[in-house]
Design a protein around this motif. Structure first.
Motif, PDB file in Angstrom:
ATOM      1  N   TYR A 138      59.567  78.961  40.930  1.00  0.00           N
ATOM      2  CA  TYR A 138      58.604  78.423  39.815  1.00  0.00           C
ATOM      3  C   TYR A 138      57.063  78.985  39.372  1.00  0.00           C
ATOM      4  N   GLU A 139      56.966  79.482  40.678  1.00  0.00           N
ATOM      5  CA  GLU A 139      55.342  80.198  40.540  1.00  0.00           C
ATOM      6  C   GLU A 139      55.663  81.622  39.960  1.00  0.00           C
ATOM      7  N   HIS A 195      53.492  83.624  49.126  1.00  0.00           N
ATOM      8  CA  HIS A 195      54.673  83.862  47.838  1.00  0.00           C
ATOM      9  C   HIS A 195      56.012  83.943  47.878  1.00  0.00           C
ATOM     10  N   SER A 196      55.862  84.389  49.470  1.00  0.00           N
ATOM     11  CA  SER A 196      57.492  85.294  49.530  1.00  0.00           C
ATOM     12  C   SER A 196      58.169  84.853  50.563  1.00  0.00           C
ATOM     13  N   LEU A 252      54.948  80.470  35.977  1.00  0.00           N
ATOM     14  CA  LEU A 252      53.513  79.806  36.369  1.00  0.00           C
ATOM     15  C   LEU A 252      52.948  81.147  36.085  1.00  0.00           C
ATOM     16  N   VAL A 253      52.983  82.385  36.280  1.00  0.00           N
ATOM     17  CA  VAL A 253      52.124  83.514  35.983  1.00  0.00           C
ATOM     18  C   VAL A 253      53.123  84.031  35.389  1.00  0.00           C
ATOM     19  N   GLU A 254      54.037  84.065  35.163  1.00  0.00           N
ATOM     20  CA  GLU A 254      54.172  84.367  33.216  1.00  0.00           C
ATOM     21  C   GLU A 254      53.837  83.653  31.882  1.00  0.00           C
ATOM     22  N   TYR A 255      54.137  82.094  32.269  1.00  0.00           N
ATOM     23  CA  TYR A 255      53.494  81.769  31.061  1.00  0.00           C
ATOM     24  C   TYR A 255      51.972  81.523  30.914  1.00  0.00           C
ATOM     25  N   PHE A 268      47.638  81.130  41.913  1.00  0.00           N
ATOM     26  CA  PHE A 268      48.750  80.226  41.865  1.00  0.00           C
ATOM     27  C   PHE A 268      49.596  80.087  42.688  1.00  0.00           C
ATOM     28  N   ALA A 269      49.487  78.289  42.869  1.00  0.00           N
ATOM     29  CA  ALA A 269      50.300  77.755  43.884  1.00  0.00           C
ATOM     30  C   ALA A 269      51.894  77.112  43.649  1.00  0.00           C
ATOM     31  N   PHE A 270      52.354  76.814  44.041  1.00  0.00           N
ATOM     32  CA  PHE A 270      53.456  76.156  44.133  1.00  0.00           C
ATOM     33  C   PHE A 270      53.248  75.070  43.550  1.00  0.00           C
TER      34      PHE A 270
END
Ligand code: PMP
Length: 407
Positions: free
Chosen positions: A305-306, A208-209, A309-312, A383-385
């Motif tokens: 994008y990830e 993720h980074s 998604l995490v924020e959403y 989550f993943a992309f």
């Protein structure tokens, strides 16, 4: 939302198109193991069909092909994390083995009675137990950086903990239980002022980074292939060459030796000194293919994008009455852990599974984190992309239903 073409990406991951319990699979257990793209599956299959053989020892055609592929994967790892040399990239079974290797090979040689090792309050058991075992054996002391109620490390306390007795710091980059992204670069800099080496548990951060070991200036960094779109059994321990060279081997056996007599054994050079026995050849070749895959996509966009998604997911889940988020750090990645009032997380997991939603429910191998937040366990969506905003909606609707069932 960013213009990330998630549908195109999803087509690279065949497992995602199946139905589970009559519903489209919603795979939100990426922090445990991520899925595998076609390029990795095909590379593994190609190896097993046409190249399978043992490495390093054979002079025959297949052995040379397998060796070239395996060492080629190491070269890809080196470039992926920006190591200085392939000698610094040791193949291990995963992050757990990487940490144990350092606790054994470095810890048992350089840490003694009364010395201190620093870890943090949010470590995975893999970054607690090996150091505890060392502490029991050597009489050294384990010190734990505390965290606040958001699940953020209290860096001032860490700085105050460092002293001339500190012999090692081992720290998680992104917490698998909370999603917290720790300021490891700054923490490494502080440790180095005391001449203390630092290991980064990058199990969750590599997928993720973007990791640059030279920029971080970490002394060791370890990660597992199965969380970064590669098969299980693959993984890497990066270590600075000068440190790896001073360390004792972890396991003894074939491939890690230079000469053996009954009187004395001399060891092979790096990286072989730490790769006793036949390694996970197919899996590590698969890890190389996963790196090819990651290099073929726009990683900055994937990470952004990830993040969205995490924020959403955070926004949607926290809006549901009865849901409590565990881990609300300002810097977070990939993970949303939560509990529902009066519902055991295992029940959440089971009910979501009936709707085809895969989340993890449990202590996430981080029991001290559960103790800190005074919960037996949490449900965790990670989550993943290749996950979508619609999947977050499906998750939030299902969580709402769980609450209704237990109301
Ligand atoms: N550290 C962290 C932060 C993890 O998330 C995990 C896996 N859940 C590990 C270590 C251990 O990884 P593995 O089981 O692949 O060795």
């Amino acid at each position: 939302m960013s213009n990330w073409d998630v549908e195109k990406i999803r087509r690279d991951f065949p497992v995602l198109s199946q139905k589970v319990n009559g519903n489209p699979l919603v795979y939100l257990d990426n922090a445990a193991s991520s899925q595998v793209p076609n390029i990795v599956i095909e590379r593994g299959s190609e190896y097993l069909k046409n190249e399978h053989s043992n490495i390093h020892r054979g002079v025959h055609y297949l052995s040379q092909k397998a060796t070239t592929a395996y060492e080629g994967a190491r070269e890809k790892v080196k470039r992926f994390i920006n190591a200085r040399d392939v000698k610094e990239c040791i193949f291990v079974r995963g992050c757990t083995e990487g940490i144990n290797l350092v606790a054994y090979g470095y810890g048992r040689k350089f840490v003694g009675e009364g010395d201190e090792i620093i870890i943090s309050a949010m470590e995975h058991h893999a970054n607690i137990v090996p150091w505890q075992m060392l502490a029991e054996e050597k009489g050294c002391v384990l010190r734990v950086i505390p965290m606040n109620q958001r699940g953020e490390l209290i860096i001032d306390e860490y700085e105050a903990m460092l002293n001339e007795r500190t012999k090692f710091v081992s720290i998680v980059h992104i917490s698998n239980a909370l999603g917290t992204l720790n300021p490891v670069k700054q923490m490494i800099e502080s440790a180095h002022k005391f001449g203390v080496p630092v290991l980064v548990d990058a199990a969750q951060s590599v997928p993720h980074s973007i990791i640059d070991v030279q920029d971080l200036d970490c002394d060791f960094l370890t990660f597992s292939g199965h969380k970064m779109f590669a098969p299980t059994g693959s993984g890497v321990l990066y270590g600075k060459q000068e440190l790896l060279e001073t360390m004792n081997p972890f396991m003894g056996g074939g491939d890690m030796i230079r000469t053996v007599t009954f009187e004395k054994t001399t060891y092979a050079g790096l990286p072989n000194k730490f790769e006793a026995g036949t390694p996970a050849i197919a899996s590590n070749i698969g890890l190389g293919a996963a790196i090819d895959y990651l290099n073929s996509i726009d990683r900055q966009s994937a990470i952004a994008y990830e993040h969205e998604l995490v924020e959403y997911a955070t926004e949607k889940l926290s809006a549901i009455e009865g849901v409590k988020l565990i881990g609300t750090a300002r810097e977070k990645a990939s993970v949303v852990s939560f509990t529902i009032e009066n519902v055991h997380p295992h029940d959440i997991g089971t009910i979501l599974d009936q709707q085809g939603i895969a989340v993890r429910a449990g202590h996430h191998c981080a029991q001290p984190v559960m103790q800190f937040f005074q919960v037996p366990a949490t449900a965790r969506a990670s989550f993943a992309f290749y996950n979508t905003r619609e999947e977050v909606d499906v998750l939030a609707d299902a969580v709402q239903k769980v609450i209704e069932v237990f109301a």
